[in-house]
Design a protein around this motif. Structure first.
Motif, PDB file in Angstrom:
ATOM      1  N   MET A   1       0.851  -1.186   0.000  1.00 10.25           N
ATOM      2  CA  MET A   1       0.000   0.000   0.000  1.00 10.25           C
ATOM      3  C   MET A   1       0.893   1.244   0.000  1.00 10.25           C
ATOM      4  N   ASP A   2       0.606   2.198  -0.917  1.00  8.86           N
ATOM      5  CA  ASP A   2       1.311   3.484  -0.897  1.00  8.86           C
ATOM      6  C   ASP A   2       0.907   4.254   0.351  1.00  8.86           C
ATOM      7  N   ARG A   3       1.860   5.003   0.921  1.00  6.39           N
ATOM      8  CA  ARG A   3       1.553   5.815   2.105  1.00  6.39           C
ATOM      9  C   ARG A   3       1.871   7.275   1.811  1.00  6.39           C
ATOM     10  N   VAL A   4       0.985   8.161   2.224  1.00  2.88           N
ATOM     11  CA  VAL A   4       1.257   9.599   2.105  1.00  2.88           C
ATOM     12  C   VAL A   4       0.899  10.265   3.439  1.00  2.88           C
ATOM     13  N   ASP A   5       1.385  11.492   3.598  1.00  2.91           N
ATOM     14  CA  ASP A   5       1.004  12.245   4.809  1.00  2.91           C
ATOM     15  C   ASP A   5      -0.429  12.753   4.674  1.00  2.91           C
ATOM     16  N   VAL A   6      -0.734  13.315   3.505  1.00  2.00           N
ATOM     17  CA  VAL A   6      -2.042  13.960   3.310  1.00  2.00           C
ATOM     18  C   VAL A   6      -2.665  13.428   2.010  1.00  2.00           C
ATOM     19  N   ALA A   7      -3.804  12.766   2.138  1.00  2.00           N
ATOM     20  CA  ALA A   7      -4.531  12.312   0.938  1.00  2.00           C
ATOM     21  C   ALA A   7      -5.712  13.248   0.725  1.00  2.00           C
ATOM     22  N   ILE A   8      -5.892  13.659  -0.527  1.00  2.00           N
ATOM     23  CA  ILE A   8      -6.932  14.641  -0.844  1.00  2.00           C
ATOM     24  C   ILE A   8      -7.861  14.020  -1.884  1.00  2.00           C
ATOM     25  N   VAL A   9      -9.148  14.006  -1.584  1.00  2.00           N
ATOM     26  CA  VAL A   9     -10.129  13.435  -2.524  1.00  2.00           C
ATOM     27  C   VAL A   9     -10.733  14.583  -3.329  1.00  2.00           C
ATOM     28  N   GLY A  10     -10.440  14.630  -4.627  1.00  2.00           N
ATOM     29  CA  GLY A  10     -10.991  15.675  -5.500  1.00  2.00           C
ATOM     30  C   GLY A  10      -9.945  16.706  -5.871  1.00  2.00           C
ATOM     31  N   VAL A 134     -12.085   7.552  -5.758  1.00  2.00           N
ATOM     32  CA  VAL A 134     -12.067   6.988  -4.406  1.00  2.00           C
ATOM     33  C   VAL A 134     -13.442   6.383  -4.162  1.00  2.00           C
ATOM     34  N   THR A 135     -13.462   5.095  -3.805  1.00  2.00           N
ATOM     35  CA  THR A 135     -14.766   4.446  -3.589  1.00  2.00           C
ATOM     36  C   THR A 135     -15.052   4.221  -2.113  1.00  2.00           C
ATOM     37  N   ASP A 136     -13.995   4.235  -1.284  1.00  2.00           N
ATOM     38  CA  ASP A 136     -14.229   3.974   0.145  1.00  2.00           C
ATOM     39  C   ASP A 136     -13.071   4.546   0.956  1.00  2.00           C
ATOM     40  N   VAL A 137     -13.378   4.939   2.177  1.00  2.00           N
ATOM     41  CA  VAL A 137     -12.325   5.341   3.118  1.00  2.00           C
ATOM     42  C   VAL A 137     -12.624   4.673   4.456  1.00  2.00           C
ATOM     43  N   GLU A 138     -11.623   3.988   5.007  1.00  2.00           N
ATOM     44  CA  GLU A 138     -11.742   3.431   6.362  1.00  2.00           C
ATOM     45  C   GLU A 138     -10.889   4.283   7.281  1.00  2.00           C
ATOM     46  N   ASP A 144      -2.447   2.790  12.024  1.00  2.00           N
ATOM     47  CA  ASP A 144      -1.298   3.295  11.272  1.00  2.00           C
ATOM     48  C   ASP A 144      -1.258   2.549   9.942  1.00  2.00           C
ATOM     49  N   PRO A 145      -1.769   3.162   8.893  1.00  2.00           N
ATOM     50  CA  PRO A 145      -2.207   4.549   8.766  1.00  2.00           C
ATOM     51  C   PRO A 145      -3.579   4.795   9.410  1.00  2.00           C
ATOM     52  N   ARG A 146      -3.848   6.086   9.642  1.00  2.00           N
ATOM     53  CA  ARG A 146      -5.138   6.433  10.228  1.00  2.00           C
ATOM     54  C   ARG A 146      -6.267   6.270   9.201  1.00  2.00           C
ATOM     55  N   HIS A 147      -5.986   6.574   7.950  1.00  2.00           N
ATOM     56  CA  HIS A 147      -7.015   6.473   6.906  1.00  2.00           C
ATOM     57  C   HIS A 147      -6.540   5.548   5.794  1.00  2.00           C
ATOM     58  N   THR A 148      -7.431   4.688   5.338  1.00  2.00           N
ATOM     59  CA  THR A 148      -7.109   3.856   4.174  1.00  2.00           C
ATOM     60  C   THR A 148      -8.136   4.146   3.092  1.00  2.00           C
ATOM     61  N   LEU A 149      -7.639   4.684   1.981  1.00  2.00           N
ATOM     62  CA  LEU A 149      -8.522   4.996   0.845  1.00  2.00           C
ATOM     63  C   LEU A 149      -8.513   3.818  -0.113  1.00  2.00           C
ATOM     64  N   GLY A 154      -9.372  -1.049  -6.836  1.00  3.94           N
ATOM     65  CA  GLY A 154      -9.038  -1.901  -5.685  1.00  3.94           C
ATOM     66  C   GLY A 154      -7.774  -1.486  -4.964  1.00  3.94           C
ATOM     67  N   GLU A 155      -6.967  -0.620  -5.560  1.00  2.00           N
ATOM     68  CA  GLU A 155      -5.724  -0.191  -4.904  1.00  2.00           C
ATOM     69  C   GLU A 155      -6.036   0.544  -3.599  1.00  2.00           C
ATOM     70  N   GLU A 156      -5.157   0.365  -2.609  1.00  2.00           N
ATOM     71  CA  GLU A 156      -5.345   1.074  -1.343  1.00  2.00           C
ATOM     72  C   GLU A 156      -4.215   2.072  -1.124  1.00  2.00           C
ATOM     73  N   ILE A 157      -4.568   3.192  -0.508  1.00  2.00           N
ATOM     74  CA  ILE A 157      -3.583   4.229  -0.181  1.00  2.00           C
ATOM     75  C   ILE A 157      -3.769   4.577   1.294  1.00  2.00           C
ATOM     76  N   GLY A 158      -2.680   4.593   2.046  1.00  2.00           N
ATOM     77  CA  GLY A 158      -2.759   4.951   3.459  1.00  2.00           C
ATOM     78  C   GLY A 158      -2.385   6.409   3.660  1.00  2.00           C
ATOM     79  N   ALA A 159      -3.028   7.073   4.616  1.00  2.00           N
ATOM     80  CA  ALA A 159      -2.746   8.492   4.854  1.00  2.00           C
ATOM     81  C   ALA A 159      -2.944   8.836   6.314  1.00  2.00           C
ATOM     82  N   GLU A 160      -2.120   9.770   6.802  1.00  2.00           N
ATOM     83  CA  GLU A 160      -2.280  10.264   8.167  1.00  2.00           C
ATOM     84  C   GLU A 160      -3.436  11.269   8.228  1.00  2.00           C
TER      85      GLU A 160
END
Ligand SMILES: Cc1cc2nc3c(=O)[nH]c(=O)nc-3n(C[C@H](O)[C@H](O)[C@H](O)COP(=O)(O)OP(=O)(O)OC[C@H]3O[C@@H](n4cnc5c(N)ncnc54)[C@H](O)[C@@H]3O)c2cc1C
Length: 453
Positions: A1-10, A134-138, A144-149, A154-160
């Motif tokens: 899973m790719d990890r970023v500090d800040v994920a932005i939807v849109g 983006v179809t879902d965010v957990e 860790d990560p706090r958010h999984t997009l 189907g790809e997942e991205i983790g973000a703080e």
């Protein structure tokens, strides 16, 4: 899973500005934009449907020095705005609010503006995935990560940190925020697409030379039914104008009190006309002696064949559950004005605030910071939207006549109102009374302390 500090939807003005601010502060910032094809853009990008008018003081709210905006983004410099009622009209050459920009405003190319904002964000290290929904965010607050997009493939991205900039459809915002609202409440109760949004339809048409006014935007009020429903003409370059309108979704003709009073309704209408029908009637009414063929569609502009449609958020804003590491920005949070539908300036500003705070682990300050930055503008806009609720065509005529009288007698203050008669006095009184009801942040629909985080 790719990890970023800040994920932005849109990747509209709000999301792109968030990426710019976060990346400039040294964070890994990723924008995920579903990607919309447009005839006026070579690559897929954000939706970018917009009449794209910017007023003088909005430039300051946006916080982008106007000299930094590339020449090809600005299409037309504006000297004023004409407000046209069924029989009365008034032209304003000043917004009446202090501004660093010298002109009344400008009309711009929204797709190029968005592309430029994206280039700026990429220059400082922001990254983009375009063509990815983006179809879902957990969200797991202690995870860790706090958010999984999750993306559509189907790809997942983790973000703080998660910044929601998905615009008026709130395709992701609604589900993400609902988990923090107690008692079965939903964001849709406040920002449901049909109640909180208008639908906008727009055509790019070439205007006959002798009719084209490059320096004035025009709004017709009280000619179509619905709260803050109105058509407009925004001049662009090369005698082309954006001819458009905004109106509530799902308005029923049966619910219109006096349909015969609206100039763009016909006696034999069986339902509220489609946007294209309204615009044809507008041009025929305003320019007698001309045919629609005299205003040809400019098919290489807009989203498709010279036309475009998109929802506009037309409501009041919400706070964000910042202690979950989440900020909602721009149209998604309801900053677009419910009165005049302007929203690019507040989208840019809220995006920038959220991006900067997330990058510095200070997102908890977001709800206070956005109110400091745009609270006056929001208060003005929600107040105006409330004051005009229920206005009929005659009311618009009375107000435009009174405003014209005030203008000629030297100002829009109390003494000007006194000299302009009871209509003006009543408007000022209504405005002040309504504004008091929304003051101290009471324009917020969901407060920070209502989230259970
Ligand atoms: C016809 C029209 C005329 C307007 N006129 C003006 C005007 O003259 N002046 C003005 O200031 N404002 C105007 N507005 C309002 C202005 O366009 C909005 O306020 C502004 O676009 C809000 O910016 P935003 O970035 O918050 O949202 P948007 O610009 O709506 O961007 C949201 C982005 O999120 C993307 N997205 C959505 N869901 C997902 C997902 N699940 N995954 C990935 N990406 C997603 C969308 O594709 C979109 O590109 C107008 C709007 C319309 C429709």
């Amino acid at each position: 899973m790719d990890r970023v500090d800040v994920a932005i939807v849109g990747g509209g003005p709000a999301g792109t500005s968030a990426a710019w601010a976060a990346a400039r502060e040294g964070a890994d910032a990723l924008v995920v934009e579903k990607g919309v094809p447009r005839d006026d853009r070579d690559r897929i990008g954000p939706d970018s449907t917009d009449a794209a008018g910017m007023l003088d003081y909005w430039v300051d709210i946006m916080g982008i020095p106007v000299e930094e905006i590339p020449d090809d983004v600005v299409l037309s410099v504006l000297d004023g705005a004409e407000f046209i009622g069924p029989t009365e009209s008034v032209t304003l050459e000043e917004t009446g609010i202090d501004a660093s920009y010298d002109n009344f405003g400008f009309a711009f190319h929204r797709a190029k503006f968005d592309d430029w904002l994206r280039d700026r964000a990429e220059e400082v290290g922001g990254t983009y995935r375009v063509g990815a929904s983006v179809t879902d965010v957990e969200t797991d607050r202690s995870g860790d990560p706090r958010h999984t997009l999750t993306l559509a493939d189907g790809e997942e991205i983790g973000a703080e940190y998660l910044i929601l900039a998905d615009g008026p459809q709130r395709t992701v915002t609604t589900g993400v925020l609902d988990q923090f609202l107690p008692g079965g409440r939903s964001v849709s109760d406040y920002l449901g697409p049909k109640e909180a949004n208008h639908i906008a339809y727009q055509e790019h048409r070439r205007i006959p030379e002798e009719l084209f006014d490059p320096a004035h935007i025009k709004f017709w009020w009280g000619v179509i039914p619905g709260h803050t429903a109105y058509p407009w003409i925004f001049p662009n370059d090369d005698n082309v104008a954006r001819v458009g309108l905004t109106m509530p979704m799902d308005l029923e003709l049966a619910d219109v009190a006096n349909p015969e009073d609206y100039a763009l309704l016909d006696a034999d209408d069986e339902r509220i006309p489609a946007g294209a029908v309204y615009l044809r009637r507008l041009l025929e009414r305003e320019y007698p002696g001309y045919d629609l063929d005299d205003f040809p569609l400019v098919e290489d502009r807009g989203k498709s064949g010279g036309t475009e449609a998109y929802p506009i958020s037309s409501t009041r804003p919400i706070d964000s559950p910042t202690s979950a590491g989440i900020a909602v920005v721009g149209g998604a949070m309801g900053t677009t004005s419910a009165f005049h539908e302007g929203g690019d300036h507040v989208a840019v500003r809220t995006g920038k605030i959220a991006g900067e705070l997330a990058a510095n682990d200070r997102l908890m300050a977001y709800n206070g910071r956005w109110k400091e930055a745009i609270g006056d503008e929001i208060l003005r806009n929600v107040t105006f939207a409330e004051v005009v609720r229920g206005w009929e065509p005659d009311d618009w005529d009375r107000v435009f006549a009174a405003t014209r009288a005030m203008k000629h007698r030297g100002g829009y203050d109390w003494s000007g109102a006194l000299r302009s008669g009871t209509t003006a006095l009543k408007i000022v009184a209504d405005y002040k009374w309504t504004k008091r009801g929304f003051s101290d942040g009471k324009y917020v629909q969901i407060r920070q302390d209502e989230y259970t985080v």
